[in-house]
Write a protein that holds these residues in place. Sequence first.
Motif, PDB file in Angstrom:
ATOM      1  N   ARG A   1      -1.071   4.817   7.297  1.00 37.16           N
ATOM      2  CA  ARG A   1      -1.215   3.514   6.665  1.00 37.16           C
ATOM      3  C   ARG A   1       0.041   2.655   6.735  1.00 37.16           C
ATOM      4  O   ARG A   1      -0.004   1.475   6.400  1.00 37.16           O
TER       5      ARG A   1
ATOM      6  N   LEU B   1       0.623  12.216   5.452  1.00 39.78           N
ATOM      7  CA  LEU B   1      -0.419  11.656   6.313  1.00 39.78           C
ATOM      8  C   LEU B   1      -0.718  10.207   5.958  1.00 39.78           C
ATOM      9  O   LEU B   1      -0.913   9.365   6.840  1.00 39.78           O
ATOM     10  N   ALA B   2      -0.757   9.907   4.651  1.00 44.98           N
ATOM     11  CA  ALA B   2      -1.012   8.531   4.221  1.00 44.98           C
ATOM     12  C   ALA B   2       0.099   7.599   4.700  1.00 44.98           C
ATOM     13  O   ALA B   2      -0.171   6.494   5.184  1.00 44.98           O
ATOM     14  N   VAL B   3       1.345   8.037   4.592  1.00 48.75           N
ATOM     15  CA  VAL B   3       2.469   7.225   5.066  1.00 48.75           C
ATOM     16  C   VAL B   3       2.378   7.022   6.573  1.00 48.75           C
ATOM     17  O   VAL B   3       2.566   5.906   7.075  1.00 48.75           O
TER      18      VAL B   3
ATOM     19  N   GLU C   1       0.828  -1.207   0.000  1.00 46.93           N
ATOM     20  CA  GLU C   1       0.000   0.000   0.000  1.00 46.93           C
ATOM     21  C   GLU C   1       0.869   1.267   0.000  1.00 46.93           C
ATOM     22  O   GLU C   1       0.552   2.241  -0.688  1.00 46.93           O
ATOM     23  N   LEU C   2       1.965   1.244   0.740  1.00 48.41           N
ATOM     24  CA  LEU C   2       2.889   2.385   0.778  1.00 48.41           C
ATOM     25  C   LEU C   2       3.496   2.646  -0.601  1.00 48.41           C
ATOM     26  O   LEU C   2       3.544   3.797  -1.055  1.00 48.41           O
TER      27      LEU C   2
ATOM     28  N   ALA D   1      -0.776  15.362   2.079  1.00 48.50           N
ATOM     29  CA  ALA D   1      -1.638  14.177   1.995  1.00 48.50           C
ATOM     30  C   ALA D   1      -0.793  12.914   1.926  1.00 48.50           C
ATOM     31  O   ALA D   1      -1.111  11.902   2.570  1.00 48.50           O
ATOM     32  N   TRP D   2       0.323  12.947   1.179  1.00 47.44           N
ATOM     33  CA  TRP D   2       1.218  11.793   1.115  1.00 47.44           C
ATOM     34  C   TRP D   2       1.837  11.494   2.487  1.00 47.44           C
ATOM     35  O   TRP D   2       1.886  10.342   2.906  1.00 47.44           O
TER      36      TRP D   2
ATOM     37  N   THR E   1       0.655   4.000  -2.965  1.00 47.99           N
ATOM     38  CA  THR E   1       0.280   5.369  -2.590  1.00 47.99           C
ATOM     39  C   THR E   1       1.379   6.360  -2.964  1.00 47.99           C
ATOM     40  O   THR E   1       1.108   7.429  -3.504  1.00 47.99           O
ATOM     41  N   THR E   2       2.620   6.004  -2.667  1.00 48.50           N
ATOM     42  CA  THR E   2       3.745   6.876  -2.994  1.00 48.50           C
ATOM     43  C   THR E   2       3.834   7.096  -4.506  1.00 48.50           C
ATOM     44  O   THR E   2       3.992   8.236  -4.959  1.00 48.50           O
TER      45      THR E   2
ATOM     46  N   LEU F   1       0.640   9.328  -5.703  1.00 46.29           N
ATOM     47  CA  LEU F   1       0.675  10.723  -5.252  1.00 46.29           C
ATOM     48  C   LEU F   1       1.871  11.480  -5.825  1.00 46.29           C
ATOM     49  O   LEU F   1       1.750  12.651  -6.177  1.00 46.29           O
TER      50      LEU F   1
END
Length: 155
Positions: free
Chosen positions: A70, A65-67, A29-30, A62-63, A33-34, A37
């Motif tokens: 998640r 926060l996602a890191v 997922e990381l 946002a990236w 997402t990376t 984004l």
Amino acid sequence: MRMPTMMPGEQVRADLTSSPRVMVFPVIELVATTGLLWMAIGFLDSPASPFPDQLRNLFVVAWMLAVLLRFVVPLVRARRRRFIVTNRRVIARQAQLRGRVDSIPFADIHSVRRRKGGLSVAILGQPAPLFYPEVPKSRRVEEMINRSLPPRLYR
């Protein structure tokens, strides 16, 4: 909450924490997402982009926060989960950041059973057993605890 200290003469037989396999999905997922984004951030950085610079900064936040939410939080939770078997008791710490620590003497344990990759610990006088999910090597730990329990007539 801190882990209890070992009593004099107490020996650790098993000290287990979550296996690295529990982080496979968060790593995938990381990476996804990376990639997504930062492709968007790269588009926003191009000279032909009609968008303001503040939107790029919003994507970077946002990236981050996602890191954090998640990947970092699941990693910390996985590393905090701990299950220790000594020659006198079982010590278990939950996966939460401020997880409770259970210290259960063998004299208080009725039985231990494996269930769904975890251990179900039946305690004398308790209406329901305590369940500890995702205990590594649960078969060996179950056998170790059941061999260590004091003999009872009514088991």
